[in-house]
Design a protein around this motif. Structure first.
Motif, mmCIF file in Angstrom:
data_model
loop_
_atom_site.group_PDB
_atom_site.id
_atom_site.type_symbol
_atom_site.label_atom_id
_atom_site.label_comp_id
_atom_site.label_asym_id
_atom_site.label_seq_id
_atom_site.Cartn_x
_atom_site.Cartn_y
_atom_site.Cartn_z
ATOM 1 N N ALA A 274 53.701 24.445 39.813
ATOM 2 C CA ALA A 274 53.026 25.736 40.740
ATOM 3 C C ALA A 274 53.154 24.750 41.922
ATOM 4 N N THR B 75 54.809 26.630 45.667
ATOM 5 C CA THR B 75 53.181 27.730 46.195
ATOM 6 C C THR B 75 53.496 27.369 47.529
ATOM 7 N N LEU C 12 52.769 31.738 38.402
ATOM 8 C CA LEU C 12 52.941 32.029 40.368
ATOM 9 C C LEU C 12 52.656 33.993 40.070
ATOM 10 N N ARG D 47 49.201 34.129 41.298
ATOM 11 C CA ARG D 47 48.157 33.602 42.171
ATOM 12 C C ARG D 47 47.810 34.880 43.495
#
Length: 395
Positions: free
Chosen positions: A48, A52, A215, A218
């Motif tokens: 991740a 990102t 994700l 986030r």
């Protein structure tokens, strides 16, 4: 009259150090018994961390909806993971098939040839011994002709024995035992490779689930305001991304080189080189030595080909690992080599090969967190090789 018992600064430091050691042992025990869950979770965190920036780009710059950005990123991650699993499964099938048929036969032929050569070398010494004995007998007969009338009593000569017989080594028995051992070793390697591939596939399933939730949860707008998290993320992302590219280049070059030599499992060793390159120092050495058994089994009659299979990939590993990678990494994660070695040993002991791959980024993240607290700054500097009392510009 009561007196307050206050520990001195030295006693306080000793007590703090002991508590830290006990805490480390307790955390290590928890990490060990929960590794089935923690290993996929930590791998998912690093995956991740790499992807990102794509989510942030789609959300902050291109103004796409959050769900669309996450879906596109997840599609990229899952596709890459699926292709890697397929490659490992195919490689495992190739290893098992070759180990049980062709390599087992070729290895038996190579061992037989090596032992036959040893027997010939041992037997070639016997005629020279016989000739030297005959010459000595002729010289003695010329020097003493009178001994013909009174010949000495004949003594039965012992049969000539080879050097291996004198050492108590039965070459035939040793050849049979060596052949059986090497064939069993090939089967064991194939079986362990299959287990590793299945374990990796199972772990990848849990990793994919954790990546989806990481994700999905986030928030790019909140992350850019968190200084500590952003610093850890940037440094870890820089290290993993650079290491990923370098490992991919190294694995590709090694795979192409081995395929040019005609090594049948060149694709497998290319993938293994890519994965092992994440392990500092030791990984490149293991990747260089792995093709040796297959090279001996396949090219038993061509020693120069075997040397090329070993030396050229080793040179590629050395040039990239010692020449190119340090210049690209720069300061890197500011970890002392001894710290890297200890971290490699510690995490390998806890989590096995996966721990060896994750040792450096995990240790770097721990150091970044320690440097943000006054009480942990000494330990953070020590991890960078800065002794207490030395000046440091690290923050």
């Amino acid at each position: 009259m009561s007196t307050s018992l206050k520990p001195s600064d030295e006693q306080t430091s000793v007590i703090t150090g002991c508590l830290m050691l006990l805490t480390i042992f307790a955390i290590a025990f928890v990490f060990y018994i929960t590794k089935a869950v923690l290993i996929p979770f930590v791998i998912a965190i690093f995956i991740a961390t790499i992807v990102t920036p794509l989510v942030d780009l789609l959300v902050l710059k291109w103004k796409l909806p959050h769900i669309v950005a996450i879906s596109a990123t997840l599609l990229l991650v899952l596709s890459s993971g699926f292709l890697l699993c397929l490659a490992l499964i195919y490689s495992t099938q190739q290893v098992i098939q070759k180990a049980e048929s062709q390599y087992s036969k070729n290895l038996g032929i190579f061992i037989s040839s090596a032992f036959n050569t040893a027997k010939e070398v041992s037997d070639s010494d016997e005629p020279s011994k016989i000739n030297s004995q005959d010459s000595r007998e002729e010289e003695s007969s010329e020097a003493a002709p009178s001994s013909i009338e009174n010949p000495p009593p004949t003594v039965a000569e012992k049969p000539e024995t080879s050097w291996f017989d004198k050492m108590g080594i039965d070459l035939n028995k040793l050849q049979m035992e060596t052949t059986a051992y090497m064939k069993d070793a090939l089967k064991s390697i194939a079986f362990s490779t299959m287990q590793t591939a299945l374990s990796f596939t199972t772990t990848s399933f849990f990793v994919a689930i954790f990546v989806i939730f990481l994700l999905a949860g986030r928030n790019p707008h909140a992350v850019i305001k968190n200084v500590l998290y952003r610093e850890i993320e940037q440094k870890i992302r820089s290290y993993i991304s650079t290491k990923l590219i370098i490992s991919l280049i190294t694995g590709t070059l090694v795979g192409i080189t081995l395929s040019l030599f005609g090594l049948e499992l060149a694709f497998v060793f290319g993938i293994l080189t890519f994965l092992l390159n994440f392990i500092p120092s030791v990984g490149s050495l293991i990747a260089t030595l792995l093709p040796i058994p297959v090279a001996f089994a396949q090219f038993s009659g061509s020693p120069w080909t075997i040397a090329g299979v070993i030396l050229i990939p080793g040179a590629i590993q050395m040039i990239i690992g010692n020449g190119i990678e340090p210049k690209i990494m720069g300061e890197g994660l500011e970890l002392h080599p001894v710290t890297v070695l200890l971290a490699l040993s510690f995490w390998t002991l806890l989590w096995g090969p996966i721990g060896a791959i994750l040792a450096v980024p995990i240790t770097a993240a721990i150091r970044i967190v320690l440097m943000r607290f006054e009480s942990g700054r000494s330990a953070g500097n020590l991890m960078a090789g800065i002794l207490p009392g030395e000046s440091s510009s690290l923050a």
